[in-house]
Motif scaffolding. Sequence first.
Motif, short mmCIF file in Angstrom:
data_model
loop_
_atom_site.label_atom_id
_atom_site.label_comp_id
_atom_site.label_asym_id
_atom_site.label_seq_id
_atom_site.Cartn_x
_atom_site.Cartn_y
_atom_site.Cartn_z
N GLY A 239 -79.82 15.80 114.71
CA GLY A 239 -80.75 15.74 115.83
C GLY A 239 -80.21 14.92 116.99
O GLY A 239 -79.36 14.05 116.81
N VAL A 240 -80.71 15.22 118.17
CA VAL A 240 -80.33 14.50 119.39
C VAL A 240 -81.56 14.39 120.27
O VAL A 240 -82.35 15.33 120.38
CB VAL A 240 -79.22 15.24 120.18
N VAL A 241 -81.70 13.24 120.92
CA VAL A 241 -82.68 13.07 121.99
C VAL A 241 -81.94 12.63 123.24
O VAL A 241 -81.07 11.75 123.19
CB VAL A 241 -83.74 12.02 121.63
N VAL A 242 -82.26 13.28 124.35
CA VAL A 242 -81.68 12.92 125.64
C VAL A 242 -82.79 12.48 126.58
O VAL A 242 -83.84 13.14 126.66
CB VAL A 242 -80.93 14.12 126.26
N GLY A 243 -82.57 11.39 127.26
CA GLY A 243 -83.48 10.93 128.30
C GLY A 243 -82.74 10.84 129.62
O GLY A 243 -81.59 10.40 129.65
N VAL A 244 -83.38 11.29 130.69
CA VAL A 244 -82.76 11.28 132.01
C VAL A 244 -83.70 10.62 133.01
O VAL A 244 -84.88 10.99 133.10
CB VAL A 244 -82.42 12.71 132.49
N LEU A 245 -83.19 9.66 133.74
CA LEU A 245 -83.91 9.02 134.85
C LEU A 245 -83.30 9.51 136.14
O LEU A 245 -82.10 9.35 136.38
CB LEU A 245 -83.78 7.50 134.76
N LEU A 246 -84.11 10.14 136.99
CA LEU A 246 -83.63 10.64 138.28
C LEU A 246 -83.89 9.62 139.39
O LEU A 246 -84.66 8.67 139.22
CB LEU A 246 -84.31 11.97 138.60
N ALA A 247 -83.24 9.86 140.52
CA ALA A 247 -83.33 8.92 141.64
C ALA A 247 -84.75 8.76 142.17
O ALA A 247 -85.09 7.72 142.74
CB ALA A 247 -82.39 9.37 142.76
N ASP A 248 -85.59 9.78 141.96
CA ASP A 248 -86.98 9.69 142.44
C ASP A 248 -87.87 8.90 141.49
O ASP A 248 -89.08 8.77 141.71
CB ASP A 248 -87.56 11.08 142.67
N GLY A 249 -87.28 8.37 140.40
CA GLY A 249 -88.04 7.58 139.43
C GLY A 249 -88.63 8.38 138.29
O GLY A 249 -89.19 7.80 137.36
#
Length: 416
Positions: free
Chosen positions: A90-100
Motif C-alpha cells: 500500500g501507498v498513501v500520497v499527500g500533496v500540498l499545493l501553493a494555494d494551501g
Amino acid sequence: MNTYPSLNQPTGVKDLFVRLTQWHRNRRCQALLIILGCCVCLLVTGCGELSTTDLSAEDIAAARQTRHATLQSKVDSLVRPLVETGHTPGVVVGVLLADGSTHFYGYGVANKINHRKPDGDTLFAVGSLSKGYLAAITALLVDEGKLSWDDTLETLLPPGTPLSMDARTITLLQLATHTSGLPRQPITLQTLAYFVEYLFDGNNFYRHFDLAYTLNYLATFSSDTKGRQQYSNIGYGILGYILELKTGQTVDMLLRHKLVEPMGLSCTGYSPELLPCYPGRAYGYAGNQPKFIVRGHPTPDWHFTPLMRGSAGLWSNAKELLMFASAHLKGNESRFNKVLASNLRVRLPLPKKSAAVAWLVDDFGSQTITFQIGFVAGYSSYIGLDVDKRTAVVVLQNSFNWDNSVGQKLLLRVAQ
C-alpha cells in the motif's frame, strides 16, 4: 505469520546465515557470526546514502512534459505501478499545493487482513522523519534561550560524564545537522548479532541502544569526520536526551507541548496504541529489507528505547505530515513558523544533499527540493518541500523499500 527460508533449502551464504541465527548463542559459532555480520553491516551501512532519491535528466524532462496533466494523473502514473508490481502492499500520497489545498491518494491495502484501502488518515511508522520533529523542538528551545546551537556536550551533559576529547566538543548544531562525526550507529558485537537476527526475523537491532550504552560509547568515541556530513541515528538519540535534561520533560511531553498542541495534531506520537487513528493503522510488510523475509510478508513493529524514540520512533499520517510541512512554509505568519522555517536553511553546502537542520537540500535542474526520508522495518516514508513554490509531497509505504525517488519525481511534477 512470517515465512522464513527453510533450513532444507538453498545452501551457501543464505543457509549459513539461517543456521547462525539459530546458533548465535553457541560460543563456538560466535566468531563466524561476527565475521559474517561485519560483512553484511559493511554492505548495508558502508555504502553512504543507500536510498534512491537522485533524479536523472530524463526524470526532470519527464516532469516538464506533465505540465498540463491533472494532479490525479501525475500521482497515478508514478504510484500505481508500485502496488501493481508488488513493490509494496500500500501507498498513501499527500500533496500540498501553493494555494494551501491538500489532496490525498491511497493505493493498495493498509493491511492484508481486511484489505482496507489506506487514506490520508491511515497511521504509519515514519522512521527517521522523527528527526525533523525533534529538530523542530530543538529550534524552538533555542529560540526561547534555553539552549544554544553552539552548546557542547561538555556543557550539555551532566557534570562528570566521561567524555572523550572528540565527544566533548560536539555541538548541538552538529548533532542536528549530522556533522558531529558520530556514526550511523556504533558497530559492536551486540549490534552485529542483532543485525543478523533482523535479516531473518525483522526485529529491532537498535533495541540495546539505551542511555548507559550510549554514554559508555561517548567515553571512548573518536572520529576524523567531525564537521563533515555523516548520518547518525545515535546522534539524534543523544539530542533527545539533551532536550530531556535541559527541560525536565520527556520527548513525549515535549512533542505534545511544542508541536502537537500548537499545530492541532491528534494522530502523531511515539505510542501509536494511544492515538485515535491506531485501529485503522497500516501494517508493515517486508520489501527490500529484511533481506531474508519474503517480500510482502508481515514484519514486527519496532519498539525503541527511550533514548532512541526521538530519533526514529514516531508514528503519524499523511494529513498531519502535510500540516507539519505547511508550518515550515509559513515563515512570515508567526514566530513559531519562522523558527521552523529556519531549520530549512542550509548549514553545510555540498554538491549534493546539502545539510540543513534534520533536512537535506538538493537541486534538480532549476528546482530546489528540501526533504527527509525514513525507514523502519515494514515502512518507508518521504516528505519533501519546494520552498519557493510553497508545495509539499508526502509518500508513505507499508514496506521497507530503498527507492524513495517517487516523492522527488512527484514534487517536481507538482511544482510545474
